[in-house]
Write a protein that holds these residues in place. Structure first.
Motif, PDB file in Angstrom:
ATOM      1  N   ASN A   9     -75.026 -27.407  21.623  1.00 30.43           N
ATOM      2  CA  ASN A   9     -76.325 -27.769  22.172  1.00 30.43           C
ATOM      3  C   ASN A   9     -76.288 -27.865  23.702  1.00 30.43           C
ATOM      4  OD1 ASN A   9     -77.867 -27.882  19.838  1.00 30.43           O
ATOM      5  ND2 ASN A   9     -77.326 -30.005  19.393  1.00 30.43           N
ATOM      6  N   TRP A  10     -75.239 -28.480  24.234  1.00 36.54           N
ATOM      7  CA  TRP A  10     -75.104 -28.587  25.685  1.00 36.54           C
ATOM      8  C   TRP A  10     -74.962 -27.209  26.327  1.00 36.54           C
ATOM      9  CZ3 TRP A  10     -76.332 -31.928  29.187  1.00 36.54           C
ATOM     10  CH2 TRP A  10     -76.414 -33.275  28.877  1.00 36.54           C
ATOM     11  N   THR A  11     -74.113 -26.382  25.742  1.00 35.91           N
ATOM     12  CA  THR A  11     -73.893 -25.051  26.298  1.00 35.91           C
ATOM     13  C   THR A  11     -75.168 -24.220  26.256  1.00 35.91           C
ATOM     14  OG1 THR A  11     -71.590 -25.131  25.542  1.00 35.91           O
ATOM     15  CG2 THR A  11     -72.461 -22.967  26.170  1.00 35.91           C
ATOM     16  N   GLY A  12     -75.834 -24.225  25.109  1.00 36.52           N
ATOM     17  CA  GLY A  12     -77.083 -23.479  24.982  1.00 36.52           C
ATOM     18  C   GLY A  12     -78.156 -23.984  25.924  1.00 36.52           C
ATOM     19  N   SER A  18     -80.312 -22.772  33.313  1.00 41.20           N
ATOM     20  CA  SER A  18     -79.935 -21.944  34.460  1.00 41.20           C
ATOM     21  C   SER A  18     -80.772 -20.676  34.521  1.00 41.20           C
ATOM     22  CB  SER A  18     -78.443 -21.606  34.403  1.00 41.20           C
ATOM     23  OG  SER A  18     -78.134 -20.871  33.236  1.00 41.20           O
ATOM     24  N   ALA A  19     -81.002 -20.052  33.360  1.00 43.32           N
ATOM     25  CA  ALA A  19     -81.807 -18.831  33.334  1.00 43.32           C
ATOM     26  C   ALA A  19     -83.241 -19.116  33.785  1.00 43.32           C
ATOM     27  CB  ALA A  19     -81.796 -18.226  31.935  1.00 43.32           C
ATOM     28  N   ALA A  20     -83.823 -20.211  33.270  1.00 43.19           N
ATOM     29  CA  ALA A  20     -85.202 -20.549  33.631  1.00 43.19           C
ATOM     30  C   ALA A  20     -85.305 -20.973  35.094  1.00 43.19           C
ATOM     31  CB  ALA A  20     -85.718 -21.665  32.721  1.00 43.19           C
ATOM     32  N   GLY A  21     -84.366 -21.820  35.534  1.00 46.06           N
ATOM     33  CA  GLY A  21     -84.406 -22.287  36.912  1.00 46.06           C
ATOM     34  C   GLY A  21     -84.242 -21.167  37.908  1.00 46.06           C
ATOM     35  N   PHE A  22     -83.297 -20.273  37.641  1.00 42.66           N
ATOM     36  CA  PHE A  22     -83.078 -19.159  38.558  1.00 42.66           C
ATOM     37  C   PHE A  22     -84.272 -18.217  38.563  1.00 42.66           C
ATOM     38  CE2 PHE A  22     -81.450 -14.890  39.556  1.00 42.66           C
ATOM     39  CZ  PHE A  22     -80.924 -15.145  40.819  1.00 42.66           C
ATOM     40  N   THR A  23     -84.884 -18.011  37.405  1.00 44.93           N
ATOM     41  CA  THR A  23     -86.056 -17.129  37.336  1.00 44.93           C
ATOM     42  C   THR A  23     -87.183 -17.656  38.205  1.00 44.93           C
ATOM     43  OG1 THR A  23     -85.512 -16.372  35.094  1.00 44.93           O
ATOM     44  CG2 THR A  23     -87.799 -16.155  35.810  1.00 44.93           C
ATOM     45  N   VAL A  24     -87.436 -18.955  38.124  1.00 41.25           N
ATOM     46  CA  VAL A  24     -88.504 -19.551  38.932  1.00 41.25           C
ATOM     47  C   VAL A  24     -88.170 -19.470  40.420  1.00 41.25           C
ATOM     48  CG1 VAL A  24     -89.707 -21.703  39.483  1.00 41.25           C
ATOM     49  CG2 VAL A  24     -89.265 -21.094  37.094  1.00 41.25           C
ATOM     50  N   ALA A  25     -86.952 -19.893  40.780  1.00 44.24           N
ATOM     51  CA  ALA A  25     -86.573 -19.911  42.193  1.00 44.24           C
ATOM     52  C   ALA A  25     -86.544 -18.504  42.789  1.00 44.24           C
ATOM     53  CB  ALA A  25     -85.213 -20.579  42.363  1.00 44.24           C
ATOM     54  N   SER A  26     -85.991 -17.548  42.053  1.00 38.50           N
ATOM     55  CA  SER A  26     -85.906 -16.181  42.580  1.00 38.50           C
ATOM     56  C   SER A  26     -87.276 -15.516  42.638  1.00 38.50           C
ATOM     57  CB  SER A  26     -84.937 -15.351  41.732  1.00 38.50           C
ATOM     58  OG  SER A  26     -85.377 -15.248  40.394  1.00 38.50           O
ATOM     59  N   VAL A 173     -68.669 -14.884  15.359  1.00 39.32           N
ATOM     60  CA  VAL A 173     -69.052 -16.236  15.796  1.00 39.32           C
ATOM     61  C   VAL A 173     -70.466 -16.266  16.367  1.00 39.32           C
ATOM     62  CG1 VAL A 173     -66.697 -17.047  16.219  1.00 39.32           C
ATOM     63  CG2 VAL A 173     -67.943 -15.851  18.037  1.00 39.32           C
ATOM     64  N   LEU A 174     -70.998 -15.117  16.700  1.00 39.36           N
ATOM     65  CA  LEU A 174     -72.379 -14.976  17.130  1.00 39.36           C
ATOM     66  C   LEU A 174     -72.969 -13.786  16.382  1.00 39.36           C
ATOM     67  CD1 LEU A 174     -72.002 -15.444  21.013  1.00 39.36           C
ATOM     68  CD2 LEU A 174     -73.149 -17.025  19.460  1.00 39.36           C
ATOM     69  N   PRO A 175     -74.293 -13.730  16.234  1.00 41.95           N
ATOM     70  CA  PRO A 175     -74.908 -12.591  15.544  1.00 41.95           C
ATOM     71  C   PRO A 175     -74.508 -11.266  16.186  1.00 41.95           C
ATOM     72  CG  PRO A 175     -76.519 -14.322  15.925  1.00 41.95           C
ATOM     73  CD  PRO A 175     -75.291 -14.720  16.682  1.00 41.95           C
ATOM     74  N   ARG A 176     -74.406 -10.232  15.389  1.00 35.19           N
ATOM     75  CA  ARG A 176     -73.983  -8.932  15.908  1.00 35.19           C
ATOM     76  C   ARG A 176     -74.957  -8.386  16.952  1.00 35.19           C
ATOM     77  NH1 ARG A 176     -69.823  -6.471  13.618  1.00 35.19           N
ATOM     78  NH2 ARG A 176     -70.534  -4.410  14.269  1.00 35.19           N
ATOM     79  N   TRP A 177     -76.232  -8.720  16.794  1.00 33.15           N
ATOM     80  CA  TRP A 177     -77.187  -8.214  17.785  1.00 33.15           C
ATOM     81  C   TRP A 177     -76.925  -8.810  19.166  1.00 33.15           C
ATOM     82  CZ3 TRP A 177     -80.440 -11.446  20.436  1.00 33.15           C
ATOM     83  CH2 TRP A 177     -80.707 -12.714  19.877  1.00 33.15           C
ATOM     84  N   ILE A 178     -76.375 -10.025  19.191  1.00 33.63           N
ATOM     85  CA  ILE A 178     -75.991 -10.613  20.475  1.00 33.63           C
ATOM     86  C   ILE A 178     -74.860  -9.800  21.091  1.00 33.63           C
ATOM     87  CG2 ILE A 178     -74.746 -12.574  21.496  1.00 33.63           C
ATOM     88  CD1 ILE A 178     -77.614 -13.202  21.327  1.00 33.63           C
ATOM     89  N   GLY A 179     -73.916  -9.386  20.263  1.00 34.02           N
ATOM     90  CA  GLY A 179     -72.805  -8.588  20.768  1.00 34.02           C
ATOM     91  C   GLY A 179     -73.264  -7.248  21.330  1.00 34.02           C
ATOM     92  N   TRP A 180     -74.064  -6.523  20.547  1.00 28.74           N
ATOM     93  CA  TRP A 180     -74.496  -5.197  20.999  1.00 28.74           C
ATOM     94  C   TRP A 180     -75.430  -5.284  22.204  1.00 28.74           C
ATOM     95  CZ3 TRP A 180     -71.533  -1.546  19.809  1.00 28.74           C
ATOM     96  CH2 TRP A 180     -70.948  -1.427  18.548  1.00 28.74           C
ATOM     97  N   SER A 181     -76.361  -6.228  22.171  1.00 30.17           N
ATOM     98  CA  SER A 181     -77.284  -6.355  23.306  1.00 30.17           C
ATOM     99  C   SER A 181     -76.557  -6.832  24.555  1.00 30.17           C
ATOM    100  CB  SER A 181     -78.432  -7.312  22.969  1.00 30.17           C
ATOM    101  OG  SER A 181     -77.946  -8.614  22.668  1.00 30.17           O
ATOM    102  N   ALA A 224     -80.967 -15.632  25.405  1.00 32.15           N
ATOM    103  CA  ALA A 224     -80.849 -15.410  23.962  1.00 32.15           C
ATOM    104  C   ALA A 224     -79.618 -16.096  23.395  1.00 32.15           C
ATOM    105  CB  ALA A 224     -80.808 -13.908  23.664  1.00 32.15           C
ATOM    106  N   VAL A 225     -78.503 -16.023  24.120  1.00 33.58           N
ATOM    107  CA  VAL A 225     -77.287 -16.712  23.681  1.00 33.58           C
ATOM    108  C   VAL A 225     -77.540 -18.213  23.633  1.00 33.58           C
ATOM    109  CG1 VAL A 225     -74.885 -17.245  24.234  1.00 33.58           C
ATOM    110  CG2 VAL A 225     -75.745 -14.914  24.539  1.00 33.58           C
ATOM    111  N   GLY A 226     -78.252 -18.730  24.627  1.00 39.35           N
ATOM    112  CA  GLY A 226     -78.570 -20.148  24.639  1.00 39.35           C
ATOM    113  C   GLY A 226     -79.377 -20.564  23.428  1.00 39.35           C
ATOM    114  N   VAL A 227     -80.378 -19.760  23.072  1.00 39.12           N
ATOM    115  CA  VAL A 227     -81.202 -20.059  21.900  1.00 39.12           C
ATOM    116  C   VAL A 227     -80.369 -20.018  20.630  1.00 39.12           C
ATOM    117  CG1 VAL A 227     -83.113 -19.244  20.473  1.00 39.12           C
ATOM    118  CG2 VAL A 227     -83.342 -19.267  22.969  1.00 39.12           C
ATOM    119  N   VAL A 228     -79.518 -19.013  20.490  1.00 36.22           N
ATOM    120  CA  VAL A 228     -78.687 -18.874  19.294  1.00 36.22           C
ATOM    121  C   VAL A 228     -77.749 -20.071  19.129  1.00 36.22           C
ATOM    122  CG1 VAL A 228     -76.782 -17.540  18.293  1.00 36.22           C
ATOM    123  CG2 VAL A 228     -78.807 -16.372  19.158  1.00 36.22           C
ATOM    124  N   LEU A 229     -77.240 -20.576  20.249  1.00 38.51           N
ATOM    125  CA  LEU A 229     -76.344 -21.725  20.166  1.00 38.51           C
ATOM    126  C   LEU A 229     -77.073 -22.999  19.736  1.00 38.51           C
ATOM    127  CD1 LEU A 229     -74.140 -21.224  23.354  1.00 38.51           C
ATOM    128  CD2 LEU A 229     -73.394 -21.024  20.980  1.00 38.51           C
TER     129      LEU A 229
END
Length: 248
Positions: A9-12, A18-26, A173-181, A224-229
């Protein structure tokens, strides 16, 4: 397993933050400073635009720097979040990811601590002093920007994401679509190195959309990785993420 659940939960959450904050700031930076296109403009154009931006632009760069740097924390936590804390590959990848965030942080923060010391004197200077300041700008831009932030920072981040993606595909350990994407996003982001290398090797092949498409795809993959976690997996997998949810 409840401890693993908490780490996930913490990692996700940190990945999403970080993704949201950087998107807004950038996005603010792009609207006020024409970033990242302005990075390839001549020194006089950049220095004049930066000086005109005033203190608010400096604080925008400060926000961009630290919202991006936050991603180094979940990068280093990924092996623990996937229940593979002793995996030497993921542990090494975590160190590489943290290093990439630090290098990018240095590259971003030069706009806070270095560029103002050049832009102010340049704006107040004359034809005799400006060439020296422009040369100083170019030197620090190539070192702190192109070398540390855009080359080393980005390449090491790509190594991290590609490694996590391969581990996901091989271990489940993560969905295969996470790996391929993740591999696809990493490859697209790597193409941006053409633009970076062209600053040192004139004529190096450049695919102009690579920076926007690659960085956007990579950022979306992080989210997406964050959501999956965070969200429970509903597959038949018995990997650590599903097991942690079941035990929680």
């Amino acid at each position: 397993m409840k401890t693993l659940h908490g780490v996930q939960n913490w990692t996700g959450s940190l990945l999403l933050a970080s993704a949201a904050g950087f998107t807004v700031a950038s996005s603010v930076l792009s609207a006020t400073f024409d970033w990242p296109d302005i990075l390839r403009e001549p020194a006089p154009v950049v220095l004049a635009s930066f000086h005109a931006g005033g203190p608010s632009l400096v604080w925008t760069w400060f926000a961009v720097a630290w919202t991006y740097a936050l991603v180094g924390v979940p990068m280093s936590m990924m092996s623990a979040a996937l229940g593979r804390g002793t995996d030497p590959v993921l542990r090494t990848a975590g160190a590489i990811g943290a290093a990439s965030a630090l290098l990018s942080l240095i590259g971003f923060l030069r706009w806070v601590f270095v560029v103002p010391a050049l832009a102010g004197p340049w704006a107040e200077g004359d034809a005799a002093t400006r060439p020296a300041l422009e040369a100083a700008w170019t030197a620090q831009h190539q070192f702190g920007g192109a070398l540390l932030g855009e080359h080393l920072g980005q390449v090491l981040a790509i190594v991290w994401s590609a490694t996590v993606s391969v581990v996901a595909l091989r271990s489940g350990v993560l969905p295969r679509w996470i790996g391929w994407s993740g591999l696809a996003a990493s490859a697209l982001y790597l193409l941006n190195q053409g633009d970076v290398l062209a600053t040192a090797v004139p004529g190096f092949p450049v695919w102009e959309p690579a920076g926007l498409i690659g960085s956007t795809a990579w950022g979306l993959w992080l989210a997406a990785v964050g959501v999956v976690l965070i969200v429970p997996r509903r597959s038949a997998s018995t990997g650590p993420i599903r097991a942690a949810r079941s035990a929680g």
